[in-house]
Design a protein around this motif. Structure first.
Motif, PDB file in Angstrom:
ATOM      1  N   VAL B  12       1.671   6.302  10.882  1.00 57.43           N
ATOM      2  CA  VAL B  12       0.678   7.258  11.380  1.00 57.43           C
ATOM      3  C   VAL B  12       0.933   8.589  10.695  1.00 57.43           C
ATOM      4  O   VAL B  12       2.067   9.079  10.681  1.00 57.43           O
ATOM      5  N   ARG B  13      -0.116   9.128  10.133  1.00 57.57           N
ATOM      6  CA  ARG B  13      -0.013  10.420   9.454  1.00 57.57           C
ATOM      7  C   ARG B  13      -1.166  11.317   9.909  1.00 57.57           C
ATOM      8  O   ARG B  13      -2.271  10.854  10.188  1.00 57.57           O
ATOM      9  N   ARG B  14      -0.873  12.607   9.970  1.00 57.43           N
ATOM     10  CA  ARG B  14      -1.931  13.580  10.237  1.00 57.43           C
ATOM     11  C   ARG B  14      -2.650  13.900   8.925  1.00 57.43           C
ATOM     12  O   ARG B  14      -2.063  13.780   7.835  1.00 57.43           O
ATOM     13  N   ARG B  15      -3.888  14.291   9.051  1.00 53.19           N
ATOM     14  CA  ARG B  15      -4.655  14.677   7.858  1.00 53.19           C
ATOM     15  C   ARG B  15      -3.889  15.728   7.059  1.00 53.19           C
ATOM     16  O   ARG B  15      -3.359  16.682   7.616  1.00 53.19           O
ATOM     17  N   GLY B  16      -3.831  15.532   5.740  1.00 54.79           N
ATOM     18  CA  GLY B  16      -3.141  16.473   4.883  1.00 54.79           C
ATOM     19  C   GLY B  16      -1.706  16.114   4.574  1.00 54.79           C
ATOM     20  O   GLY B  16      -1.115  16.652   3.631  1.00 54.79           O
ATOM     21  N   GLN B  17      -1.130  15.185   5.344  1.00 56.87           N
ATOM     22  CA  GLN B  17       0.245  14.771   5.073  1.00 56.87           C
ATOM     23  C   GLN B  17       0.284  13.743   3.955  1.00 56.87           C
ATOM     24  O   GLN B  17      -0.744  13.258   3.490  1.00 56.87           O
ATOM     25  N   GLU B  18       1.491  13.386   3.561  1.00 57.64           N
ATOM     26  CA  GLU B  18       1.677  12.372   2.530  1.00 57.64           C
ATOM     27  C   GLU B  18       2.089  11.051   3.175  1.00 57.64           C
ATOM     28  O   GLU B  18       2.818  11.036   4.176  1.00 57.64           O
ATOM     29  N   ALA B  19       1.628   9.962   2.602  1.00 61.00           N
ATOM     30  CA  ALA B  19       2.030   8.627   3.060  1.00 61.00           C
ATOM     31  C   ALA B  19       2.723   7.911   1.906  1.00 61.00           C
ATOM     32  O   ALA B  19       2.244   7.936   0.771  1.00 61.00           O
ATOM     33  N   ARG B  20       3.864   7.314   2.223  1.00 58.56           N
ATOM     34  CA  ARG B  20       4.602   6.517   1.234  1.00 58.56           C
ATOM     35  C   ARG B  20       4.765   5.108   1.764  1.00 58.56           C
ATOM     36  O   ARG B  20       5.370   4.907   2.809  1.00 58.56           O
ATOM     37  N   LEU B  21       4.243   4.159   1.004  1.00 55.34           N
ATOM     38  CA  LEU B  21       4.295   2.761   1.400  1.00 55.34           C
ATOM     39  C   LEU B  21       5.196   2.024   0.402  1.00 55.34           C
ATOM     40  O   LEU B  21       5.050   2.208  -0.812  1.00 55.34           O
ATOM     41  N   ARG B  22       6.096   1.209   0.946  1.00 53.44           N
ATOM     42  CA  ARG B  22       7.079   0.548   0.095  1.00 53.44           C
ATOM     43  C   ARG B  22       6.861  -0.959   0.060  1.00 53.44           C
ATOM     44  O   ARG B  22       6.455  -1.555   1.056  1.00 53.44           O
ATOM     45  N   CYS B  23       7.179  -1.525  -1.094  1.00 52.87           N
ATOM     46  CA  CYS B  23       7.020  -2.969  -1.260  1.00 52.87           C
ATOM     47  C   CYS B  23       8.172  -3.510  -2.088  1.00 52.87           C
ATOM     48  O   CYS B  23       8.378  -3.088  -3.234  1.00 52.87           O
ATOM     49  N   SER B  24       8.930  -4.424  -1.504  1.00 53.48           N
ATOM     50  CA  SER B  24       9.974  -5.125  -2.244  1.00 53.48           C
ATOM     51  C   SER B  24       9.461  -6.520  -2.560  1.00 53.48           C
ATOM     52  O   SER B  24       9.194  -7.304  -1.640  1.00 53.48           O
ATOM     53  N   PRO B  25       9.310  -6.848  -3.838  1.00 54.20           N
ATOM     54  CA  PRO B  25       8.757  -8.163  -4.187  1.00 54.20           C
ATOM     55  C   PRO B  25       9.750  -9.271  -3.876  1.00 54.20           C
ATOM     56  O   PRO B  25      10.910  -9.029  -3.571  1.00 54.20           O
ATOM     57  N   MET B  26       9.251 -10.473  -3.951  1.00 55.31           N
ATOM     58  CA  MET B  26      10.127 -11.627  -3.779  1.00 55.31           C
ATOM     59  C   MET B  26      11.172 -11.631  -4.889  1.00 55.31           C
ATOM     60  O   MET B  26      10.921 -11.144  -5.995  1.00 55.31           O
ATOM     61  N   LYS B  27      12.300 -12.228  -4.583  1.00 57.64           N
ATOM     62  CA  LYS B  27      13.371 -12.312  -5.570  1.00 57.64           C
ATOM     63  C   LYS B  27      12.869 -13.035  -6.809  1.00 57.64           C
ATOM     64  O   LYS B  27      12.252 -14.105  -6.731  1.00 57.64           O
ATOM     65  N   GLY B  28      13.132 -12.446  -7.965  1.00 62.33           N
ATOM     66  CA  GLY B  28      12.703 -13.079  -9.209  1.00 62.33           C
ATOM     67  C   GLY B  28      11.304 -12.704  -9.646  1.00 62.33           C
ATOM     68  O   GLY B  28      10.851 -13.099 -10.722  1.00 62.33           O
ATOM     69  N   HIS B  29      10.590 -11.938  -8.816  1.00 65.00           N
ATOM     70  CA  HIS B  29       9.230 -11.516  -9.162  1.00 65.00           C
ATOM     71  C   HIS B  29       9.270 -10.110  -9.746  1.00 65.00           C
ATOM     72  O   HIS B  29       9.829  -9.197  -9.140  1.00 65.00           O
TER      73      HIS B  29
END
Lengths: 112, 116
Positions: B12-29
């Motif tokens: 949840v972010r307020r308008r004007g803030q920054e959002a950081r979304l993280r993704c760790s791929p499957m092993k070997g990908h």
């Protein structure tokens, strides 16, 4: 401009009967088609795919049919089970492309 | 063998803030794809990355959005100065080679971003 269309937002089927989910596409460059299943709050899970050189692909209870001339594909689930209740997305991609173009999904409810 | 891991699951972010979304791929990908799903819509392609390279960002909005996949660590989708229209589910997928044909991409569980 929707290139992949799933015109039925929802479908209800009795347990044990056949579920038929339909998908139409407009881009003639698409040559590989996939079906994904998605439960609430989860990511899409690959179900079955078909290449444009085939008109049918079967995997257990799931069969996908492709009619290239009509630019139409369908997913058949026989027999339907309550655990099949989910949103089903049709997706397509073209030769040499890695981008998947998704339809809006059809919510399947299998009634016990 | 863990699947594709995304975090946080909800943000949840307020308008004007920054959002950081993280993704760790499957092993070997080493190939990562980001998709966005707006309410009542299908998933839409945003960006395709390999380690340290952006291969295709044609689906990314021109402003405020950026993505990276560093040599070490997860892929990051960054949204600056978020607006209400950014509220959506963001899905990451990974594959061992470029997806296509018989090379399937596996999806994570998604991050649901809500901008208030």
């Amino acid at each position: 401009d929707q290139q992949v269309k799933q015109n039925s937002p929802s479908l209800s089927v009795q347990e044990g009967r056949i579920s038929i989910l339909n998908c139409d596409y407009t881009n003639s460059m698409f040559d590989y088609f996939l079906w994904y299943k998605k439960y609430p709050a989860e990511g899409p899970t690959f179900l079955i795919s078909i290449s444009s050189i085939k008109d049918k692909n079967e995997d257990g209870r799931f069969t996908v049919f492709l009619n290239k001339s009509a630019k139409h594909l369908s997913l058949h689930i026989v027999p339907s089970q309550p655990g099949d209740s989910a949103v089903y997305f049709c997706a397509a991609t073209g030769a040499g492309s890695y981008q998947l173009t998704f339809g809006k999904g059809t919510k399947l409810s299998v009634i016990p | 063998n863990a699947g594709v891991m995304q975090n946080p699951r909800h943000l949840v972010r307020r308008r004007g803030q920054e959002a950081r979304l993280r993704c760790s791929p499957m092993k070997g990908h080493s190939h990562v794809y980001w998709y966005r799903q707006l309410p009542e819509e299908g998933l839409k392609f945003m960006v395709y990355l390999q380690k340290e390279n952006i291969i295709d960002e044609s689906g990314m909005p021109k402003e405020r959005f950026s993505a990276e996949f560093p040599k070490e660590g997860p892929s990051i989708l960054r949204i600056q100065q978020v607006v209400r229209g950014d509220s959506a589910a963001y899905f990451c997928a990974s594959s061992p080679r470029t997806q296509g044909g018989d090379t399937e991409a596996f999806f994570g569980q998604g991050t649901r971003l809500t901008v208030v």
